[in-house]
Design a protein around this motif. Structure first.
Motif, PDB file in Angstrom:
ATOM      1  N   SER A 197       6.704   4.165   4.594  1.00  0.00           N
ATOM      2  CA  SER A 197       7.516   5.311   4.280  1.00  0.00           C
ATOM      3  C   SER A 197       7.613   5.347   2.675  1.00  0.00           C
ATOM      4  CB  SER A 197       9.279   4.624   4.439  1.00  0.00           C
ATOM      5  OG  SER A 197       9.686   3.930   3.358  1.00  0.00           O
ATOM      6  N   THR A 198       6.985   4.510   1.971  1.00  0.00           N
ATOM      7  CA  THR A 198       6.779   4.590   0.586  1.00  0.00           C
ATOM      8  C   THR A 198       5.443   4.767   0.111  1.00  0.00           C
ATOM      9  OG1 THR A 198       6.738   2.102   0.259  1.00  0.00           O
ATOM     10  CG2 THR A 198       8.899   3.328   0.051  1.00  0.00           C
ATOM     11  N   SER A 199       4.314   4.453   1.093  1.00  0.00           N
ATOM     12  CA  SER A 199       2.967   4.391   0.551  1.00  0.00           C
ATOM     13  C   SER A 199       2.401   5.886   0.637  1.00  0.00           C
ATOM     14  CB  SER A 199       2.204   3.379   1.293  1.00  0.00           C
ATOM     15  OG  SER A 199       2.245   3.571   2.596  1.00  0.00           O
ATOM     16  N   THR A 200       1.383   6.302  -0.012  1.00  0.00           N
ATOM     17  CA  THR A 200       0.616   7.551   0.141  1.00  0.00           C
ATOM     18  C   THR A 200      -0.390   7.758   1.382  1.00  0.00           C
ATOM     19  OG1 THR A 200      -0.918   6.715  -1.402  1.00  0.00           O
ATOM     20  CG2 THR A 200       1.159   8.030  -2.294  1.00  0.00           C
ATOM     21  N   GLY A 201      -0.791   6.355   1.789  1.00  0.00           N
ATOM     22  CA  GLY A 201      -1.669   6.318   2.891  1.00  0.00           C
ATOM     23  C   GLY A 201      -1.557   5.250   3.713  1.00  0.00           C
ATOM     24  N   PRO A 202      -2.280   5.154   5.009  1.00  0.00           N
ATOM     25  CA  PRO A 202      -1.989   4.013   5.758  1.00  0.00           C
ATOM     26  C   PRO A 202      -2.595   2.664   5.368  1.00  0.00           C
ATOM     27  CG  PRO A 202      -3.872   5.441   6.534  1.00  0.00           C
ATOM     28  CD  PRO A 202      -3.078   6.185   5.336  1.00  0.00           C
ATOM     29  N   PHE A 203      -2.063   1.725   5.887  1.00  0.00           N
ATOM     30  CA  PHE A 203      -2.628   0.404   5.576  1.00  0.00           C
ATOM     31  C   PHE A 203      -3.261  -0.138   6.702  1.00  0.00           C
ATOM     32  CE2 PHE A 203       0.546   0.532   2.075  1.00  0.00           C
ATOM     33  CZ  PHE A 203      -0.196  -0.066   0.943  1.00  0.00           C
ATOM     34  N   ALA A 204      -4.437  -0.531   6.495  1.00  0.00           N
ATOM     35  CA  ALA A 204      -4.961  -1.569   7.667  1.00  0.00           C
ATOM     36  C   ALA A 204      -4.215  -2.825   7.765  1.00  0.00           C
ATOM     37  CB  ALA A 204      -6.472  -1.928   7.374  1.00  0.00           C
ATOM     38  N   THR A 205      -4.163  -3.476   8.954  1.00  0.00           N
ATOM     39  CA  THR A 205      -3.390  -4.566   9.428  1.00  0.00           C
ATOM     40  C   THR A 205      -3.701  -5.823   8.720  1.00  0.00           C
ATOM     41  OG1 THR A 205      -3.476  -3.845  11.870  1.00  0.00           O
ATOM     42  CG2 THR A 205      -3.159  -6.063  11.254  1.00  0.00           C
ATOM     43  N   PRO A 206      -5.000  -5.916   8.171  1.00  0.00           N
ATOM     44  CA  PRO A 206      -5.202  -7.121   7.454  1.00  0.00           C
ATOM     45  C   PRO A 206      -4.709  -6.949   6.100  1.00  0.00           C
ATOM     46  CG  PRO A 206      -7.222  -6.802   8.642  1.00  0.00           C
ATOM     47  CD  PRO A 206      -6.354  -5.226   8.746  1.00  0.00           C
ATOM     48  N   ALA A 207      -4.752  -5.434   5.426  1.00  0.00           N
ATOM     49  CA  ALA A 207      -4.140  -5.408   4.098  1.00  0.00           C
ATOM     50  C   ALA A 207      -2.862  -5.502   4.472  1.00  0.00           C
ATOM     51  CB  ALA A 207      -4.522  -4.139   3.699  1.00  0.00           C
ATOM     52  N   PHE A 208      -2.082  -4.961   5.240  1.00  0.00           N
ATOM     53  CA  PHE A 208      -0.841  -5.149   5.461  1.00  0.00           C
ATOM     54  C   PHE A 208      -0.161  -6.781   5.587  1.00  0.00           C
ATOM     55  CE2 PHE A 208       2.856  -5.708   8.351  1.00  0.00           C
ATOM     56  CZ  PHE A 208       3.870  -5.144   7.696  1.00  0.00           C
ATOM     57  N   THR A 209      -0.834  -7.231   6.268  1.00  0.00           N
ATOM     58  CA  THR A 209      -0.652  -8.622   6.443  1.00  0.00           C
ATOM     59  C   THR A 209      -0.711  -9.427   5.152  1.00  0.00           C
ATOM     60  OG1 THR A 209      -1.541  -8.734   8.755  1.00  0.00           O
ATOM     61  CG2 THR A 209      -1.224 -10.794   7.645  1.00  0.00           C
ATOM     62  N   ARG A 210      -1.626  -9.031   4.416  1.00  0.00           N
ATOM     63  CA  ARG A 210      -1.822  -9.782   2.948  1.00  0.00           C
ATOM     64  C   ARG A 210      -0.561  -9.333   2.217  1.00  0.00           C
ATOM     65  NH1 ARG A 210      -6.721  -8.515  -1.084  1.00  0.00           N
ATOM     66  NH2 ARG A 210      -5.681  -9.725  -3.088  1.00  0.00           N
ATOM     67  N   ILE A 211      -0.286  -8.101   2.182  1.00  0.00           N
ATOM     68  CA  ILE A 211       1.029  -7.581   1.432  1.00  0.00           C
ATOM     69  C   ILE A 211       2.036  -8.332   1.801  1.00  0.00           C
ATOM     70  CG2 ILE A 211       2.276  -5.668   0.857  1.00  0.00           C
ATOM     71  CD1 ILE A 211      -0.246  -4.049   0.860  1.00  0.00           C
ATOM     72  N   VAL A 212       2.346  -8.262   3.056  1.00  0.00           N
ATOM     73  CA  VAL A 212       3.832  -9.142   3.572  1.00  0.00           C
ATOM     74  C   VAL A 212       3.750 -10.399   2.943  1.00  0.00           C
ATOM     75  CG1 VAL A 212       5.114  -9.536   5.561  1.00  0.00           C
ATOM     76  CG2 VAL A 212       4.169  -7.251   5.331  1.00  0.00           C
TER      77      VAL A 212
ATOM     78  N   PRO B 232      12.244  -8.907   8.179  1.00  0.00           N
ATOM     79  CA  PRO B 232      11.057  -9.096   9.151  1.00  0.00           C
ATOM     80  C   PRO B 232       9.787  -8.059   9.118  1.00  0.00           C
ATOM     81  CG  PRO B 232      13.295  -8.924   9.917  1.00  0.00           C
ATOM     82  CD  PRO B 232      13.232  -8.346   8.322  1.00  0.00           C
ATOM     83  N   GLU B 233       8.834  -8.648   9.599  1.00  0.00           N
ATOM     84  CA  GLU B 233       7.498  -7.883   9.773  1.00  0.00           C
ATOM     85  C   GLU B 233       7.536  -6.331  10.051  1.00  0.00           C
ATOM     86  OE1 GLU B 233       3.178  -8.304  11.377  1.00  0.00           O
ATOM     87  OE2 GLU B 233       3.856  -9.906  10.841  1.00  0.00           O
ATOM     88  N   PRO B 234       8.242  -6.139  11.196  1.00  0.00           N
ATOM     89  CA  PRO B 234       8.360  -4.799  11.649  1.00  0.00           C
ATOM     90  C   PRO B 234       9.133  -3.836  10.717  1.00  0.00           C
ATOM     91  CG  PRO B 234       9.060  -6.157  13.432  1.00  0.00           C
ATOM     92  CD  PRO B 234       8.895  -7.051  12.335  1.00  0.00           C
ATOM     93  N   ASP B 235      10.419  -4.226   9.958  1.00  0.00           N
ATOM     94  CA  ASP B 235      11.132  -3.595   8.995  1.00  0.00           C
ATOM     95  C   ASP B 235      10.186  -3.610   7.456  1.00  0.00           C
ATOM     96  OD1 ASP B 235      13.037  -3.346  10.702  1.00  0.00           O
ATOM     97  OD2 ASP B 235      14.049  -5.000  10.009  1.00  0.00           O
ATOM     98  N   ALA B 236       9.617  -4.752   7.444  1.00  0.00           N
ATOM     99  CA  ALA B 236       8.449  -4.572   6.128  1.00  0.00           C
ATOM    100  C   ALA B 236       7.456  -3.331   6.441  1.00  0.00           C
ATOM    101  CB  ALA B 236       7.993  -5.707   5.763  1.00  0.00           C
ATOM    102  N   ARG B 237       6.835  -3.366   7.569  1.00  0.00           N
ATOM    103  CA  ARG B 237       5.956  -2.190   7.734  1.00  0.00           C
ATOM    104  C   ARG B 237       6.591  -1.115   7.517  1.00  0.00           C
ATOM    105  NH1 ARG B 237       1.007  -2.084  10.312  1.00  0.00           N
ATOM    106  NH2 ARG B 237       1.201  -4.559  10.828  1.00  0.00           N
ATOM    107  N   ARG B 238       7.547  -0.680   8.149  1.00  0.00           N
ATOM    108  CA  ARG B 238       8.150   0.675   8.229  1.00  0.00           C
ATOM    109  C   ARG B 238       8.538   0.887   6.726  1.00  0.00           C
ATOM    110  NH1 ARG B 238      13.468   0.067  11.369  1.00  0.00           N
ATOM    111  NH2 ARG B 238      13.638   2.120  10.852  1.00  0.00           N
ATOM    112  N   LEU B 239       9.160   0.189   6.040  1.00  0.00           N
ATOM    113  CA  LEU B 239       9.278   0.271   4.319  1.00  0.00           C
ATOM    114  C   LEU B 239       8.094   0.532   3.746  1.00  0.00           C
ATOM    115  CD1 LEU B 239      11.100   0.353   2.170  1.00  0.00           C
ATOM    116  CD2 LEU B 239      10.893  -2.014   1.983  1.00  0.00           C
ATOM    117  N   LEU B 240       7.013  -0.102   3.773  1.00  0.00           N
ATOM    118  CA  LEU B 240       5.770   0.074   3.398  1.00  0.00           C
ATOM    119  C   LEU B 240       5.171   1.401   3.733  1.00  0.00           C
ATOM    120  CD1 LEU B 240       3.885  -1.430   1.253  1.00  0.00           C
ATOM    121  CD2 LEU B 240       2.703  -2.274   3.264  1.00  0.00           C
TER     122      LEU B 240
END
Length: 930
Positions: A212-227, A202-210
């Motif tokens: 926890s493993t990324s080196t920098g923050p993702f903007a909401t549009p970028a995150f939405t695109r990745i998910v 689900p999106e909340p867990d996907a955001r947490r996983l991303l």
């Protein structure tokens, strides 16, 4: 890869796993059940990268107080029979000597530890179950299998069998299976096991996983695109986030599996050339023998230090032996290599593989390295196929032979190898492949024996694909062709043709049943050849169909004798399909019981589940006629269990309609009969099922006194005159016709019954004949006939017929106003029917008793005295009451001794008893109808 861990420590908290709350709860519940001594199996299914491996790791961590063993399927081993099973069981093979001898032999044969006949697949599976159960006694055991889609078929079938039989053994079985792998057909064997289909996070867990493993923050549009692009796939989120942000958005979403493989392949191709070459060797080398990897690398001039960049970049996990960080990396390397590169590595692996230690693996490497035709390698593959067959590895045999055929220069030899491969494909139930490979074989087959054998295989394929109506004519043509060259083979084909024809009857294509029987009798048999039980059955059955009852009687007796004492051999079909009919046709209850019990014992001893499945249905009939309805139910229940073990749907009510009719279960009987008529008969062409349903409906209507309806159903059976059933229904037809006032039908039936019963001369035959004559007799002679019937039937095991005779006698006495004598007969009938749970007949007897002025307790329905035992509890209780040990019961029922003990404890609690002696007394009292 195989690993084994055992610990006395208490469970420790597993490392964090984001999300997957429901999945973790399911795994925790299974592991807790295993800790408590129970068992369970679970299939984790989903696309590549969805989290199966991570959940298996979670289970491994959560079960750190249990014994654990883990294996990972390998594409390179998928064609090597029992390879994965051997890796799984390797830590436990020290307990092999403790298994029952047949199970020891099966497992040793499967693993090539001894020379002998091919290992029976189900004995091998039972041996695996027993071995794991023994291993779990000191501490519960958790077995984990990752990438199960790459298991060899034999290992997959064994694990599926084990998963279905786990109950109270302290064993957990977890299998991770990837969806959508091309070219694999083995997933169907897992049907029926509990499954957990994984979806994206689900999106909340996907955001947490991303995060926890990324080196920098993702903007909401970028995150939405990745998910959106990864569909919440955890591995894709981790691996592809950077690529998805850097590259253009694809016009259409690509499947995650190929995208991940492409991602891993790009990582590998960024490695130095020598590292890439060494990674390909690691991808194709066996995971359980690192020495082969290093010898092959040396053959190719590759240094072990070339592994370092792959470890540094995380392609390989750090450890004593090279292991890929994720199974998908191995698949990506394998799929991404050029054919010439793969052939070169396989050639090196063949050279590095010890011919004595792993000849089959070496042969397959040679085959994968070959290009064009090569008889030397083809011959090596054929030898490997023979070794596989000797272990019961028919899928491996088929694969070796099909590849050998592709490499074979000689057309005749190529055809014969294809043909043998088709036979092996059919043994494992891969019908489409069997048909395809057979089509490649047929044009080149040159001898009458091979051509006829191909036709036999063709008939079996038609049967398996729902076109059994064609099988008899195909088999008879093949038998006629091969008879001058191989009479034993011809006899086997004739038996199979007759067995198929009796089930299809009017639905046959190409010839009628009568034409087939006459053809069989006219064939120029060599009477000097020893007759085996199937031969005597064929002779008796064909004579009965084509020549009538009288000339068939001595041959029917010979068939019963042969089945009771002769050498039991199987043709392509279980002999139980026809073997019992001779005794039934003679009303020979003792011969019938002897034949069926012998067939059952032989099937159990051999682990022949298909044969046992057929035998159990007949054994159920003998239990039914003896008034032991619970025994009949146990037989049907076990047959259904075997259906599930074989991966087939349970037979259901259509096969037990006669029992349902006797129990007075009106709606269920009619529903089962409807399925028999419309599904089995009209759709599938099994006329015998409709005939059986008509007979059951006759009993149902008779029990409730609906005589015109009973007569209508009985007349259908009278016209069809199916051997066995056609004779057995004659007294029912006489009763229905006399009570319905159709004296013409009654007279025709009594004439046929008089001829056959007199020729038979058995107590059962003479008893129903006397009773039927009594129904058509006026005056005091009827009483003499009823007494004669009671005397004859009292000397048989056919308690249902005896109870019906008491009922009819009592009804006759009541109509003669002899109420006192009538009560005695009716009371006896009522007690017998009540005890056996023949509810409708019991109610008929009760109403007759009331008419004499006596009141009897009214039953509220069938099944009053089964104490809510489950089907398997009833089976276990019955065998225990008969004196079988737990180990013997486990072997008979294809379960473990621990499961037997578990069920027995529940039986004792439900019945409020404490000993097997009490159990035997209780069940004996319940099963005595008189």
């Amino acid at each position: 890869m195989t690993s084994l861990r055992s610990s006395d420590q208490q469970p420790s908290a597993p490392r964090q796993l984001l999300g997957r709350d429901e999945e973790r709860q399911t795994l925790d519940e299974l592991i807790d059940a295993v800790r408590e001594g129970l068992s369970g199996a679970l299939v984790l299914a989903g696309e590549a990268g969805i989290g199966k491996t991570r959940l298996l790791e979670y289970a491994l961590e959560a079960a750190d107080d249990l014994r654990t063993v883990k294996v990972v399927g390998m594409e390179a081993e998928a064609r090597l029979g029992f390879a994965a099973l051997h890796r799984l069981l390797l830590p436990f093979l020290g307990g092999l000597d403790q298994l029952p001898a047949p199970q020891q032999d099966a497992l040793r044969s499967a693993f090539g530890l001894v020379a002998g006949p091919p290992a029976d697949r189900f004995l091998t599976a039972l041996a695996t179950l027993t071995l794991l159960s023994d291993a779990a006694r000191p501490r519960p055991l958790l077995c984990l299998v990752d990438d199960a889609q790459w298991l060899d078929r034999e290992s997959m079938e064994v694990l599926a069998f084990v998963g279905r039989r786990l109950h109270a053994d302290g064993i957990g079985l977890l299998l991770g299976v990837r969806d959508g792998t091309d070219g694999r057909t083995g997933f169907a064997v897992l049907d029926g096991l509990p499954a957990l289909r994984l979806k994206g996070l689900p999106e909340p867990d996907a955001r947490r996983l991303l995060a926890s493993t990324s080196t920098g923050p993702f903007a909401t549009p970028a995150f939405t695109r990745i998910v959106a692009e990864t569909q919440g796939n955890p591995l894709a989120l981790i691996e592809l986030a950077g690529e998805l942000m850097a590259g253009p958005l694809p016009s259409a979403p690509l499947p995650i599996g190929p995208r991940l493989e492409a991602h891993f392949l790009r990582q590998v191709r960024a490695m130095p050339q020598e590292t890439q070459a060494l990674l390909l060797v690691a991808a194709l080398a066996p995971s359980d023998d690192p020495a082969v990897l290093w010898r092959a690398a040396a053959q190719l001039g590759l240094s072990a230090h070339a592994m370092d960049p792959a470890m540094t970049d995380g392609i390989l996990a750090r450890g004593r032996h090279p292991a890929f960080r994720h199974p998908l990396i191995r698949s990506a390397i394998h799929a991404g290599a050029q054919p010439a590169e793969r052939r070169q590595v396989h050639r090196a692996l063949a050279a590095a593989t010890d011919q004595d230690a792993a000849p089959d693996r070496r042969a397959w490497h040679l085959a994968e390295a070959a290009l064009g035709l090569d008889e030397e390698i083809a011959a090596e593959l054929e030898r490997a196929s023979e070794r596989a067959k000797s272990r019961g590895g028919y899928a491996a045999q088929a694969n070796f032979l099909a590849r050998a055929a592709e490499l074979t220069p000689n057309p005749r030899s190529r055809a014969e190898r294809y043909f043998t491969a088709a036979q092996a494909h059919l043994v494992i139930g891969d019908v489409p492949m069997a048909r395809a490979v057979l089509q490649q074989a047929v044009p080149g087959l040159g001898t009458p024996v091979t051509r006829a054998s191909a036709q036999r295989l063709h008939a079996t394929i038609e049967w398996f694909q729902g076109r059994a109506q064609k099988a008899p004519s195909i088999l008879m043509a093949a038998a006629a062709e091969v008879l001058p060259f191989d009479e034993r083979l011809a006899r086997d084909m004739v038996f199979e043709a007759l067995a198929a024809a009796t089930m299809m009857r009017q639905h046959m294509v190409g010839m009628t049943l009568d034409e087939l029987a006459r053809t069989v009798l006219a064939l120029p048999w060599n009477h000097a050849l020893p007759a085996l039980p199937p031969d005597t059955v064929v002779d008796a059955y064909s004579t009965r169909i084509a020549g009538g009852y009288a000339p068939a009687v001595p041959k029917l007796r010979a068939a019963v004798e042969s089945m009771s004492t002769g050498e039991l051999v199987e043709t392509g079909m279980p002999i139980a399909l026809l073997g019992y009919v001779a005794a039934e046709e003679l009303w020979d209850d003792r011969g019938l019981r002897a034949v069926v019990e012998r067939l059952s014992a032989a099937s159990r001893a051999q682990g022949a589940l298909h044969a046992l499945h057929a035998t159990l249905n007949t054994l159920a009939a003998t239990e039914l006629w003896a008034g032991r309805f619970k025994g009949a139910e146990a037989c049907f229940d076990e047959a259904d269990e075997i259906s599930r073990a074989l991966g087939m749907p349970p037979q259901g009510t259509a096969h037990r309609v006669e029992l349902l009719a006797w129990q007075g279960r009106d709606a269920e009987t009619r529903a089962g009969a409807d399925i028999a008529a419309h599904v089995w008969d009209e759709q599938l062409g099994y006329a015998t099922m409709a005939n059986h349903a008509h007979y059951a409906l006759t009993i149902l209507e008779l029990a409730s006194g609906r005589y015109p309806e009973a007569l209508a159903w009985a007349l259908l059976g009278y016209d069809n005159d199916v051997p066995g059933q056609g004779s057995r229904l004659l007294p029912d037809l006489v009763e229905a016709a006399t009570r319905a006032g159709n004296l013409a039908a009654a007279s025709a039936a009594i004439a046929r019954l008089s001829e056959r019963a007199t020729l038979s001369g058995t107590p059962w035959a003479l008893g129903v004949l006397a009773r039927s004559r009594a129904l058509l007799t006026d005056g005091d002679e009827a009483e003499t006939l009823y007494e004669e019937a009671v005397k004859h039937l009292g000397n048989t095991r056919v308690v249902t017929e005896l109870a019906r005779t008491h009922l009819l006698y009592g009804e006759w006495l009541r109509r003669r106003k002899l109420r006192t004598h009538a009560r005695a007969q009716l009371r006896t009938a009522h007690d017998m029917f009540t005890t056996m749970d023949a509810h409708a007949f019991a109610e008929r007897a009760r109403l007759e008793l009331m008419a004499t002025g006596e009141h009897a307790r009214k039953r509220t329905g069938p099944g009053q005295s089964d104490h809510a035992l489950t089907p398997q509890e009833r089976q276990v209780a019955g065998h225990a009451a008969a004196g079988s040990t737990n180990a013997e019961i486990a072997t008979r029922l294809f379960i473990t001794a621990s499961t037997v003990e578990y069920h027995l404890n529940k039986v004792f609690r439900k019945l409020s008893i404490t000993s097997r002696r009490q159990l035997a007394t209780l069940l004996r009292d319940e099963d005595q109808p008189r």
